[in-house]
Design a protein around this motif. Structure first.
Motif, PDB file in Angstrom:
ATOM      1  N   GLY A 157       0.816  -1.206   0.000  1.00 31.00           N
ATOM      2  CA  GLY A 157       0.000   0.000   0.000  1.00 31.00           C
ATOM      3  C   GLY A 157       0.850   1.256   0.000  1.00 31.00           C
ATOM      4  O   GLY A 157       0.514   2.242  -0.680  1.00 31.00           O
ATOM      5  N   ALA A 158       1.974   1.236   0.730  1.00 32.91           N
ATOM      6  CA  ALA A 158       2.842   2.411   0.773  1.00 32.91           C
ATOM      7  C   ALA A 158       3.466   2.682  -0.592  1.00 32.91           C
ATOM      8  O   ALA A 158       3.624   3.837  -1.002  1.00 32.91           O
ATOM      9  CB  ALA A 158       3.936   2.218   1.826  1.00 32.91           C
ATOM     10  N   GLY A 159       3.842   1.602  -1.298  1.00 31.76           N
ATOM     11  CA  GLY A 159       4.406   1.791  -2.635  1.00 31.76           C
ATOM     12  C   GLY A 159       3.408   2.425  -3.589  1.00 31.76           C
ATOM     13  O   GLY A 159       3.745   3.357  -4.338  1.00 31.76           O
ATOM     14  N   LEU A 160       2.170   1.934  -3.566  1.00 30.69           N
ATOM     15  CA  LEU A 160       1.136   2.535  -4.417  1.00 30.69           C
ATOM     16  C   LEU A 160       0.842   3.966  -3.985  1.00 30.69           C
ATOM     17  O   LEU A 160       0.601   4.840  -4.831  1.00 30.69           O
ATOM     18  CB  LEU A 160      -0.144   1.704  -4.348  1.00 30.69           C
ATOM     19  CG  LEU A 160      -0.086   0.305  -4.979  1.00 30.69           C
ATOM     20  CD1 LEU A 160      -1.404  -0.436  -4.756  1.00 30.69           C
ATOM     21  CD2 LEU A 160       0.210   0.404  -6.472  1.00 30.69           C
ATOM     22  N   ALA A 161       0.849   4.198  -2.674  1.00 31.84           N
ATOM     23  CA  ALA A 161       0.593   5.553  -2.172  1.00 31.84           C
ATOM     24  C   ALA A 161       1.661   6.524  -2.662  1.00 31.84           C
ATOM     25  O   ALA A 161       1.360   7.670  -3.028  1.00 31.84           O
ATOM     26  CB  ALA A 161       0.545   5.545  -0.643  1.00 31.84           C
ATOM     27  N   ILE A 213      -4.717  12.226   1.846  1.00 33.29           N
ATOM     28  CA  ILE A 213      -5.781  11.380   2.390  1.00 33.29           C
ATOM     29  C   ILE A 213      -5.834  10.055   1.632  1.00 33.29           C
ATOM     30  O   ILE A 213      -5.959   8.977   2.236  1.00 33.29           O
ATOM     31  CB  ILE A 213      -7.135  12.113   2.310  1.00 33.29           C
ATOM     32  CG1 ILE A 213      -7.119  13.362   3.179  1.00 33.29           C
ATOM     33  CG2 ILE A 213      -8.273  11.185   2.718  1.00 33.29           C
ATOM     34  CD1 ILE A 213      -8.362  14.220   3.043  1.00 33.29           C
ATOM     35  N   ASP A 214      -5.737  10.122   0.288  1.00 36.05           N
ATOM     36  CA  ASP A 214      -5.712   8.894  -0.511  1.00 36.05           C
ATOM     37  C   ASP A 214      -4.557   7.991  -0.089  1.00 36.05           C
ATOM     38  O   ASP A 214      -4.725   6.779   0.082  1.00 36.05           O
ATOM     39  CB  ASP A 214      -5.570   9.236  -2.002  1.00 36.05           C
ATOM     40  CG  ASP A 214      -6.769   9.980  -2.552  1.00 36.05           C
ATOM     41  OD1 ASP A 214      -7.860   9.838  -1.973  1.00 36.05           O
ATOM     42  OD2 ASP A 214      -6.612  10.689  -3.561  1.00 36.05           O
ATOM     43  N   ALA A 215      -3.372   8.578   0.066  1.00 37.98           N
ATOM     44  CA  ALA A 215      -2.187   7.791   0.404  1.00 37.98           C
ATOM     45  C   ALA A 215      -2.321   7.146   1.783  1.00 37.98           C
ATOM     46  O   ALA A 215      -1.925   5.982   1.985  1.00 37.98           O
ATOM     47  CB  ALA A 215      -0.942   8.684   0.346  1.00 37.98           C
ATOM     48  N   ALA A 216      -2.891   7.893   2.732  1.00 37.48           N
ATOM     49  CA  ALA A 216      -3.070   7.343   4.073  1.00 37.48           C
ATOM     50  C   ALA A 216      -4.006   6.138   4.059  1.00 37.48           C
ATOM     51  O   ALA A 216      -3.744   5.107   4.706  1.00 37.48           O
ATOM     52  CB  ALA A 216      -3.607   8.428   5.008  1.00 37.48           C
ATOM     53  N   MET A 217      -5.087   6.229   3.297  1.00 38.06           N
ATOM     54  CA  MET A 217      -6.021   5.115   3.207  1.00 38.06           C
ATOM     55  C   MET A 217      -5.379   3.920   2.512  1.00 38.06           C
ATOM     56  O   MET A 217      -5.641   2.761   2.868  1.00 38.06           O
ATOM     57  CB  MET A 217      -7.279   5.552   2.466  1.00 38.06           C
ATOM     58  CG  MET A 217      -8.076   6.639   3.170  1.00 38.06           C
ATOM     59  SD  MET A 217      -8.577   6.175   4.849  1.00 38.06           S
ATOM     60  CE  MET A 217      -9.659   4.799   4.512  1.00 38.06           C
ATOM     61  N   ALA A 218      -4.539   4.182   1.499  1.00 38.95           N
ATOM     62  CA  ALA A 218      -3.861   3.091   0.796  1.00 38.95           C
ATOM     63  C   ALA A 218      -2.913   2.340   1.719  1.00 38.95           C
ATOM     64  O   ALA A 218      -2.652   1.147   1.510  1.00 38.95           O
ATOM     65  CB  ALA A 218      -3.099   3.633  -0.411  1.00 38.95           C
ATOM     66  N   PHE A 219      -2.384   2.979   2.720  1.00 42.97           N
ATOM     67  CA  PHE A 219      -1.476   2.329   3.679  1.00 42.97           C
ATOM     68  C   PHE A 219      -2.242   1.628   4.796  1.00 42.97           C
ATOM     69  O   PHE A 219      -1.909   0.497   5.188  1.00 42.97           O
ATOM     70  CB  PHE A 219      -0.520   3.368   4.271  1.00 42.97           C
ATOM     71  CG  PHE A 219       0.399   2.813   5.316  1.00 42.97           C
ATOM     72  CD1 PHE A 219       1.456   1.975   4.967  1.00 42.97           C
ATOM     73  CD2 PHE A 219       0.208   3.116   6.659  1.00 42.97           C
ATOM     74  CE1 PHE A 219       2.309   1.448   5.937  1.00 42.97           C
ATOM     75  CE2 PHE A 219       1.043   2.595   7.635  1.00 42.97           C
ATOM     76  CZ  PHE A 219       2.101   1.766   7.277  1.00 42.97           C
ATOM     77  N   ILE A 220      -3.288   2.274   5.306  1.00 38.45           N
ATOM     78  CA  ILE A 220      -4.001   1.739   6.480  1.00 38.45           C
ATOM     79  C   ILE A 220      -4.913   0.574   6.108  1.00 38.45           C
ATOM     80  O   ILE A 220      -4.943  -0.455   6.808  1.00 38.45           O
ATOM     81  CB  ILE A 220      -4.810   2.868   7.152  1.00 38.45           C
ATOM     82  CG1 ILE A 220      -3.865   3.925   7.723  1.00 38.45           C
ATOM     83  CG2 ILE A 220      -5.719   2.312   8.231  1.00 38.45           C
ATOM     84  CD1 ILE A 220      -4.582   5.175   8.214  1.00 38.45           C
ATOM     85  N   LEU A 221      -5.674   0.687   5.029  1.00 36.83           N
ATOM     86  CA  LEU A 221      -6.687  -0.319   4.716  1.00 36.83           C
ATOM     87  C   LEU A 221      -6.104  -1.717   4.473  1.00 36.83           C
ATOM     88  O   LEU A 221      -6.668  -2.708   4.971  1.00 36.83           O
ATOM     89  CB  LEU A 221      -7.515   0.125   3.505  1.00 36.83           C
ATOM     90  CG  LEU A 221      -8.532   1.238   3.765  1.00 36.83           C
ATOM     91  CD1 LEU A 221      -9.289   1.576   2.492  1.00 36.83           C
ATOM     92  CD2 LEU A 221      -9.511   0.840   4.865  1.00 36.83           C
ATOM     93  N   PRO A 222      -5.004  -1.883   3.719  1.00 36.55           N
ATOM     94  CA  PRO A 222      -4.485  -3.251   3.549  1.00 36.55           C
ATOM     95  C   PRO A 222      -4.112  -3.920   4.863  1.00 36.55           C
ATOM     96  O   PRO A 222      -4.374  -5.118   5.055  1.00 36.55           O
ATOM     97  CB  PRO A 222      -3.249  -3.046   2.654  1.00 36.55           C
ATOM     98  CG  PRO A 222      -3.466  -1.758   1.972  1.00 36.55           C
ATOM     99  CD  PRO A 222      -4.217  -0.907   2.931  1.00 36.55           C
ATOM    100  N   ILE A 223      -3.477  -3.165   5.764  1.00 37.25           N
ATOM    101  CA  ILE A 223      -3.105  -3.737   7.066  1.00 37.25           C
ATOM    102  C   ILE A 223      -4.350  -4.131   7.849  1.00 37.25           C
ATOM    103  O   ILE A 223      -4.440  -5.226   8.427  1.00 37.25           O
ATOM    104  CB  ILE A 223      -2.269  -2.722   7.860  1.00 37.25           C
ATOM    105  CG1 ILE A 223      -0.962  -2.414   7.123  1.00 37.25           C
ATOM    106  CG2 ILE A 223      -1.979  -3.237   9.266  1.00 37.25           C
ATOM    107  CD1 ILE A 223      -0.134  -1.322   7.761  1.00 37.25           C
TER     108      ILE A 223
END
Length: 623
Positions: free
Chosen positions: A19-23, A316-326
Motif C-alpha cells: 500500500g505504501a508503494g502505491l501511495a 488522504i488517498d495515500a493514508a487510506m492506501a497504507f491503512i486499509l491493507p493492514i
C-alpha cells in the motif's frame, strides 16, 4: 498459535509495504495503471452526481452547420470572423476568446479587418503546443509546481498582426488513455518562458487581473482555484453538450440576438461544425465540443467550482492506501472469517460512498487506489479457503465457454436449463436480418487464403457484436453473409424494435469497417441488408451427430430476397412494411438516414409483390 500470529504480522507488514508503494506513486502522480483504473470510476461518479447548471457568465458562440450554410464556407473567412468579433464587441462582453488557430496568413484585407476588430475589444487568441513523446504528462515528481510544468517543444502561434492585437493562450488539453479530457494545464514552459493556457489568459483578461500562483492553485480576482501538481486544473463537467449556454454564430451575424445578451459575459468562439470541430468523449456526452471543454475550464477559474485534487487530497488517498491493507489482513485472520469478510466489504463500500459524497462537493478522492492496495492481500489470504470452489467454478466456466463457442449465450443458457428446447418445432413471430458482402466473390479470387480468412473473420466479428448488442443472435454465417434472428429463445414485443436498431447499427459499423480496409479491397466490396418481420418455424435442424437451431419459412425467404432489392436500388437496407409497422415508435431511428417508401416490390421466386421501404445513409447520398 504464535506461528499463526507471526504469519499474520508478516502478511500485514507486506500489505502495508504494498500500500505504501502505491501511495508513493499516487502522491507523485506517476502511475498510469492507477489513472486507467480511476477513469471509469470517476465517470461513474459524474453520472451519479448528474449534470449541474453551468455559470451564467460564460457563453459559447459556435461556428456550426447553420453558420456554414449561411456564410457558404468553412473555415470562415477572416472578413467574416472580423464581422463576428465586431458584432460581439458592440455588445460589450468582458472578453472574446477565439478557440481557433490563425497560424497561416489569409487575404490581406481579411487579416487587417480581423486585426482591427480584435484591437477594439478585450480578446484572446488560441495557440497550440507541440510536445516530444514522453514529455506531455502533466505530473512530474517534483516539489516545485513550476518545475513540473509541461514542456512545449514547438509553438503554433497566431500570425503577427493578429497576435499583436490580442492576448494569446495555449489550448492544449490533457486526456487520459480513453481520450476523455481530465485536466487542463494552466501553465506551460517553452524555451525558458512560462506561457499561460487559453482559459487562464481568457479569465485574466476578463477580470483585468494577473493570476496569483498559490502553492496548491491559482487565484484570479480573489477567487482561488485548487489545482494538481504542475498547476493542472482537473475538469468537473457540467453536463452534455450545450449545458454551457451556446448561441450559433449565425444569430450574431444576422443580428438575431438581444443587444444586452453578451454584456459583461465571457464569450468563447469555437467550431462545432460537423466533421470540422474537435470533440472529446466525456461521461455525459460522447462528442463534447472542444470549445465547451475550454469553456468549462474558464468557468472553474471564474467561479472556483472545479474539482479539488491537490496535495492535501492526495495525502488522504495515500493514508487510506497504507491503512486499509493492514486492517483488512487482520480482519481476514479471524477464526470466524465470515465476519471479517463482512467488515471488509462494509469498509470498502463505506469508502466508495465517501468518495461519491466528496465528489458531489467538488473533492476528488481516489476510488481506485484503496481498492488496488487492498485487493491483492484479500485475494492471497482468501485463496486457500476458496481453492476447491475455484476449481469447480473453472470447470463449469470452461464447459460454458465451450458451449458458447457454438451457440449464442441466450440459447446455451436455455439449453442448459431445458435440454429438450425446440425438439418440437415452434411457430412464432420473429424479426430477421440478412446481411451480405457485395463483390466478395470476385475479390476473393485475387486474395490469398489467409487474407480471405482474415477479411471474413473481422466481418463475422462485427456482425456478431452488433447482433448481440441489439438483443439478437447470428443464427448462421453463410460465407460472406449472415442471418440474424430476433425472437429466440423467447419472442418479445420489442423484437422488431431491436432488429431495426441493429440494421442502422450494422450500417454504421460497416461504413467504419470498410473505411479501415486498404483502398484496393474497400473499393471492390460493399454490403446490402434485408430485413423482415413475420411468422417463422423455430426448430432444431441437422442429424444425430450435429444439430443447430434456426428459423425456416416464407419470412426467412423474403428477408433474404430483400437484400437483392437493396442492391438493385443502391440502398443500404431494404425492409418490409411488416417490420416497419411492427417496430412502432422505434422506427424514429430511421430518421438518421434517408427513407423512401413504401413501394410495391417484387420478390424473386415469389408471386405478387410486397410493400417495402428503402433506407440509405445520408453520407452515401452525398457521396
Amino acid at each position: 498459535m504464535g506461528r499463526r500470529y507471526a504469519s499474520t504480522l508478516i502478511a500485514a507488514a507486506l500489505a502495508g509495504l504494498w500500500g505504501a508503494g502505491l501511495a508513493l506513486l499516487h502522491w507523485q502522480g506517476g502511475s498510469t495503471l492507477l489513472d486507467r483504473l480511476e477513469a471509469p470510476l470517476t465517470d461513474l461518479r459524474f453520472l451519479i452526481q448528474g449534470p449541474r447548471p453551468a455559470p451564467d457568465g460564460i457563453i459559447i458562440v459556435t461556428i456550426d452547420d447553420q453558420t456554414i450554410r449561411q456564410t457558404g464556407s468553412y473555415p470562415l473567412s477572416r472578413a467574416t470572423m472580423a464581422q463576428l468579433v465586431s458584432a460581439l464587441a458592440r455588445m460589450k462582453p468582458k472578453v472574446i476568446a477565439l478557440d481557433i488557430l490563425f497560424i497561416d496568413p489569409g487575404p490581406t484585407e481579411g487579416d487587417l479587418a480581423l486585426t482591427d476588430a480584435l484591437r477594439k475589444t478585450p480578446s484572446v487568441l488560441a495557440a497550440a503546443g507541440l510536445f516530444s513523446r514522453g514529455e506531455q504528462h502533466p505530473f512530474e515528481p517534483t516539489n516545485d509546481n513550476l518545475e513540473g510544468l509541461p514542456v512545449i517543444q514547438s509553438l503554433l502561434l497566431p500570425i503577427e498582426p493578429l497576435a499583436d492585437a490580442a492576448a494569446t493562450g495555449i489550448v492544449n488539453i490533457a486526456t487520459d488513455a480513453s481520450g476523455v479530457p481530465r485536466h487542463v494545464p494552466l501553465l506551460f514552459r517553452s524555451e525558458g518562458r512560462i506561457i499561460p493556457s487559453f482559459p487562464l489568459r481568457a479569465v485574466s483578461v476578463a477580470l483585468k487581473r494577473d493570476p496569483v500562483l498559490l502553492p496548491d492553485g491559482v487565484s484570479l480576482g480573489g477567487t482561488p482555484t485548487r489545482t494538481e501538481r504542475g498547476y493542472v486544473l482537473p475538469l468537473r463537467f457540467y453536463g452534455p453538450g450545450g449545458t454551457v449556454r451556446t448561441i450559433s454564430a449565425r444569430q450574431i451575424l444576422s443580428g438575431d440576438v438581444a443587444e444586452d445578451a453578451f454584456r459583461d459575459k465571457v464569450v468563447v468562439i469555437g467550431a462545432t461544425v460537423t466533421g470540422g470541430g474537435d470533440t472529446f468523449p466525456t461521461p455525459f456526452d460522447p462528442v463534447l465540443p472542444g470549445v465547451e471543454v475550454l469553456a468549462t475550464a474558464i468557468a472553474h477559474l471564474m467561479e472556483g467550482d472545479g474539482l479539488a485534487r491537490d496535495r492535501h487530497v492526495r495525502f488522504i488517498d495515500a493514508a487510506m492506501a497504507f491503512i486499509l491493507p493492514i486492517l483488512f489482513v487482520f480482519l481476514l485472520s479471524w477464526h470466524r472469517s465470515i465476519w471479517g469478510l463482512s467488515l471488509i466489504a462494509g469498509l470498502a463500500f463505506l469508502w466508495i460512498g465517501a468518495t461519491v459524497a466528496a465528489f458531489t462537493q467538488g473533492i476528488w478522492l481516489s476510488a481506485s487506489l484503496p481498492l488496488l492496495s487492498t485487493a491483492p492481500p484479500v485475494i492471497l489470504f482468501g485463496a486457500t479457503r476458496l481453492w476447491l470452489d475455484r476449481n469447480r467454478a473453472e470447470r463449469l466456466s470452461a464447459q460454458s465457454r465451450t458451449l458458447q463457442s457454438f451457440q449464442p449465450r441466450s440459447l446455451s443458457d436455455r439449453l442448459t436449463k431445458d435440454p429438450g428446447f425446440l425438439l418440437t418445432p415452434a411457430r412464432q413471430q420473429a424479426a430477421l436480418i440478412f446481411i451480405d458482402l457485395s463483390g466478395f466473390t470476385g475479390l476473393s479470387e485475387n486474395l490469398s487464403l489467409d487474407e480471405t480468412r482474415e477479411l471474413l473473420r473481422s466481418f463475422h466479428a462485427l456482425v456478431d457484436e452488433e447482433a448481440v448488442r441489439n438483443h439478437g443472435f447470428v443464427a448462421t454465417f453463410m460465407g460472406d453473409g449472415a442471418m440474424i434472428l430476433f425472437g429466440l429463445p423467447d419472442p418479445t414485443s420489442e423484437d422488431a424494435d431491436h432488429a431495426l436498431a441493429a440494421c442502422i447499427a450494422l450500417c454504421a459499423r460497416m461504413e467504419s469497417w470498410l473505411a479501415a480496409l486498404p483502398e484496393s479491397i474497400a473499393s471492390r466490396i460493399g454490403f446490402k441488408i434485408g430485413a423482415h418481420y413475420g411468422t417463422i418455424i423455430a426448430s432444431r435442424l441437422g442429424g444425430h451427430s450435429h444439430q443447430h437451431i434456426t428459423a425456416t419459412g416464407d419470412t426467412v425467404n423474403v428477408a433474404s430476397r430483400l437484400m437483392e432489392v437493396a442492391a438493385f436500388h443502391h440502398a443500404d437496407i431494404a425492409l418490409s412494411d411488416d417490420l416497419y409497422h411492427a417496430a412502432g415508435s422505434a422506427r424514429m431511428i430511421l430518421q438518421s438516414g434517408i427513407l423512401d417508401g413504401p413501394s410495391a416490390t417484387s420478390i424473386r421466386g415469389r408471386r405478387g409483390s410486397i410493400p417495402a421501404w428503402l433506407w440509405r445513409r445520408k453520407s452515401s447520398r452525398m457521396s
